[in-house]
Each structure stands twice: as C-alpha cells, then as structure tokens.
Write a protein that holds these residues in place. Structure first.
Motif, PDB file in Angstrom:
ATOM      1  N   UNK A  33       0.822  -1.210   0.000  1.00 41.09           N
ATOM      2  CA  UNK A  33       0.000   0.000   0.000  1.00 41.09           C
ATOM      3  C   UNK A  33       0.854   1.257   0.000  1.00 41.09           C
ATOM      4  N   UNK A  34       1.962   1.246   0.722  1.00 41.59           N
ATOM      5  CA  UNK A  34       2.821   2.431   0.765  1.00 41.59           C
ATOM      6  C   UNK A  34       3.506   2.668  -0.575  1.00 41.59           C
ATOM      7  N   UNK A  35       3.888   1.600  -1.274  1.00 43.86           N
ATOM      8  CA  UNK A  35       4.495   1.750  -2.601  1.00 43.86           C
ATOM      9  C   UNK A  35       3.469   2.308  -3.598  1.00 43.86           C
ATOM     10  N   UNK A  36       2.245   1.807  -3.527  1.00 42.42           N
ATOM     11  CA  UNK A  36       1.182   2.320  -4.390  1.00 42.42           C
ATOM     12  C   UNK A  36       0.934   3.795  -4.086  1.00 42.42           C
ATOM     13  N   UNK A  37       0.938   4.146  -2.830  1.00 44.39           N
ATOM     14  CA  UNK A  37       0.721   5.535  -2.431  1.00 44.39           C
ATOM     15  C   UNK A  37       1.817   6.452  -2.971  1.00 44.39           C
ATOM     16  N   UNK A  38       3.061   6.022  -2.891  1.00 41.82           N
ATOM     17  CA  UNK A  38       4.182   6.816  -3.412  1.00 41.82           C
ATOM     18  C   UNK A  38       3.991   7.089  -4.896  1.00 41.82           C
ATOM     19  N   UNK A  39       3.689   6.047  -5.640  1.00 44.97           N
ATOM     20  CA  UNK A  39       3.539   6.178  -7.090  1.00 44.97           C
ATOM     21  C   UNK A  39       2.326   7.040  -7.442  1.00 44.97           C
ATOM     22  N   UNK A  40       1.175   6.779  -6.818  1.00 46.20           N
ATOM     23  CA  UNK A  40      -0.034   7.542  -7.164  1.00 46.20           C
ATOM     24  C   UNK A  40       0.117   9.016  -6.812  1.00 46.20           C
ATOM     25  N   UNK A  41       0.703   9.318  -5.666  1.00 44.44           N
ATOM     26  CA  UNK A  41       0.882  10.723  -5.283  1.00 44.44           C
ATOM     27  C   UNK A  41       1.804  11.452  -6.248  1.00 44.44           C
ATOM     28  N   UNK A  42       2.885  10.816  -6.644  1.00 48.01           N
ATOM     29  CA  UNK A  42       3.829  11.429  -7.575  1.00 48.01           C
ATOM     30  C   UNK A  42       3.165  11.690  -8.925  1.00 48.01           C
ATOM     31  N   UNK A  43       2.448  10.711  -9.429  1.00 44.40           N
ATOM     32  CA  UNK A  43       1.821  10.859 -10.741  1.00 44.40           C
ATOM     33  C   UNK A  43       0.676  11.864 -10.727  1.00 44.40           C
ATOM     34  N   UNK A  44      -0.101  11.895  -9.693  1.00 45.58           N
ATOM     35  CA  UNK A  44      -1.204  12.862  -9.607  1.00 45.58           C
ATOM     36  C   UNK A  44      -0.682  14.289  -9.580  1.00 45.58           C
ATOM     37  N   UNK A  45       0.478  14.497  -8.972  1.00 43.92           N
ATOM     38  CA  UNK A  45       1.063  15.836  -8.913  1.00 43.92           C
ATOM     39  C   UNK A  45       1.617  16.287 -10.264  1.00 43.92           C
ATOM     40  N   UNK A  46       1.923  15.348 -11.151  1.00 44.56           N
ATOM     41  CA  UNK A  46       2.525  15.687 -12.432  1.00 44.56           C
ATOM     42  C   UNK A  46       1.525  15.997 -13.528  1.00 44.56           C
ATOM     43  N   UNK A  47       0.319  15.454 -13.462  1.00 44.22           N
ATOM     44  CA  UNK A  47      -0.615  15.574 -14.578  1.00 44.22           C
ATOM     45  C   UNK A  47      -1.744  16.533 -14.287  1.00 44.22           C
ATOM     46  N   UNK A  48      -2.004  17.398 -15.257  1.00 43.82           N
ATOM     47  CA  UNK A  48      -3.168  18.264 -15.172  1.00 43.82           C
ATOM     48  C   UNK A  48      -4.105  17.986 -16.351  1.00 43.82           C
ATOM     49  N   UNK A  49      -3.970  16.811 -16.933  1.00 39.35           N
ATOM     50  CA  UNK A  49      -4.800  16.367 -18.046  1.00 39.35           C
ATOM     51  C   UNK A  49      -4.997  14.870 -17.932  1.00 39.35           C
ATOM     52  N   UNK A  50      -5.811  14.290 -18.786  1.00 37.68           N
ATOM     53  CA  UNK A  50      -6.062  12.855 -18.758  1.00 37.68           C
ATOM     54  C   UNK A  50      -5.015  12.140 -19.611  1.00 37.68           C
ATOM     55  N   UNK A  51      -4.060  11.469 -18.982  1.00 39.39           N
ATOM     56  CA  UNK A  51      -3.007  10.786 -19.731  1.00 39.39           C
ATOM     57  C   UNK A  51      -3.512   9.483 -20.360  1.00 39.39           C
ATOM     58  N   UNK A  52      -2.799   9.003 -21.357  1.00 34.04           N
ATOM     59  CA  UNK A  52      -3.123   7.718 -21.969  1.00 34.04           C
ATOM     60  C   UNK A  52      -2.567   6.589 -21.102  1.00 34.04           C
ATOM     61  N   UNK A  53      -3.020   5.375 -21.370  1.00 35.21           N
ATOM     62  CA  UNK A  53      -2.501   4.227 -20.632  1.00 35.21           C
ATOM     63  C   UNK A  53      -0.991   4.079 -20.830  1.00 35.21           C
ATOM     64  N   UNK A  54      -0.525   4.365 -22.027  1.00 36.64           N
ATOM     65  CA  UNK A  54       0.915   4.257 -22.299  1.00 36.64           C
ATOM     66  C   UNK A  54       1.686   5.252 -21.444  1.00 36.64           C
ATOM     67  N   UNK A  55       1.203   6.492 -21.370  1.00 36.74           N
ATOM     68  CA  UNK A  55       1.854   7.498 -20.536  1.00 36.74           C
ATOM     69  C   UNK A  55       1.835   7.091 -19.067  1.00 36.74           C
ATOM     70  N   UNK A  56       0.722   6.526 -18.639  1.00 32.19           N
ATOM     71  CA  UNK A  56       0.617   6.085 -17.242  1.00 32.19           C
ATOM     72  C   UNK A  56       1.656   5.014 -16.952  1.00 32.19           C
ATOM     73  N   UNK A  57       1.741   4.008 -17.808  1.00 34.33           N
ATOM     74  CA  UNK A  57       2.675   2.910 -17.569  1.00 34.33           C
ATOM     75  C   UNK A  57       4.119   3.404 -17.590  1.00 34.33           C
ATOM     76  N   UNK A  58       4.456   4.297 -18.511  1.00 31.71           N
ATOM     77  CA  UNK A  58       5.814   4.848 -18.563  1.00 31.71           C
ATOM     78  C   UNK A  58       6.150   5.583 -17.272  1.00 31.71           C
TER      79      UNK A  58
END
Length: 77
Positions: free
Chosen positions: A25-50
């Motif tokens: 859960x903590x690893x998921x939290x680290x990743x989700x928080x980082x990614x949410x802070x970076x995007x202000x638009x709806x990214x594609x699945x490819x962008x998400x995975x990268x």
C-alpha cells in the motif's frame, strides 16, 4: 461530422493494484501521489505505464507483472 474527444477516468490506485499485485500500500501511495502531482490532463494508458515505471525506478520500488515476473527498466544493463 464533428470530432469528439472522449476521456475515461482512470483509478490509478486500482490500476496499480491490478497490474502489480505485489506492491505494498505504501508503494502504491508513493507512485499515485507522484503521478497525480505531475498531470493536469487525462493521460493515456501508455503514458501512465511509462510514468509508473519511471517513478518506481526512482523510488527503488520493484514492479511485478503476474505473467512476466520482475520488471525493471534497467534490467539487462
């Protein structure tokens, strides 16, 4: 005829739990928080995975795929 753009909301936590079931859960939290802070638009699945892989590598988090086992960007280097 008009060109309509459709976007689908992606639950990033659910995506990570399904795609990488061995993450804590903590690893998921680290990743989700980082990614949410970076995007202000709806990214594609490819962008998400990268970005998931990039963020996990920088945070020294090992990603697991049910079919392939351990995945890491620097594997084989």
């Amino acid at each position: 005829m008009t060109n309509a753009t459709q976007s689908t909301a992606i639950d990033l936590q659910e995506y990570l739990e399904y795609t990488y079931p061995k993450l804590s859960n903590s690893e998921i939290s680290i990743i989700t928080n980082e990614l949410r802070n970076e995007w202000d638009y709806a990214p594609s699945f490819i962008e998400i995975e990268e970005k998931v892989r990039e963020t996990a590598t920088l945070a020294d988090i090992q990603l697991y795929d049910e079919d392939e086992g351990y995945i890491h960007d620097s594997e084989g280097c």
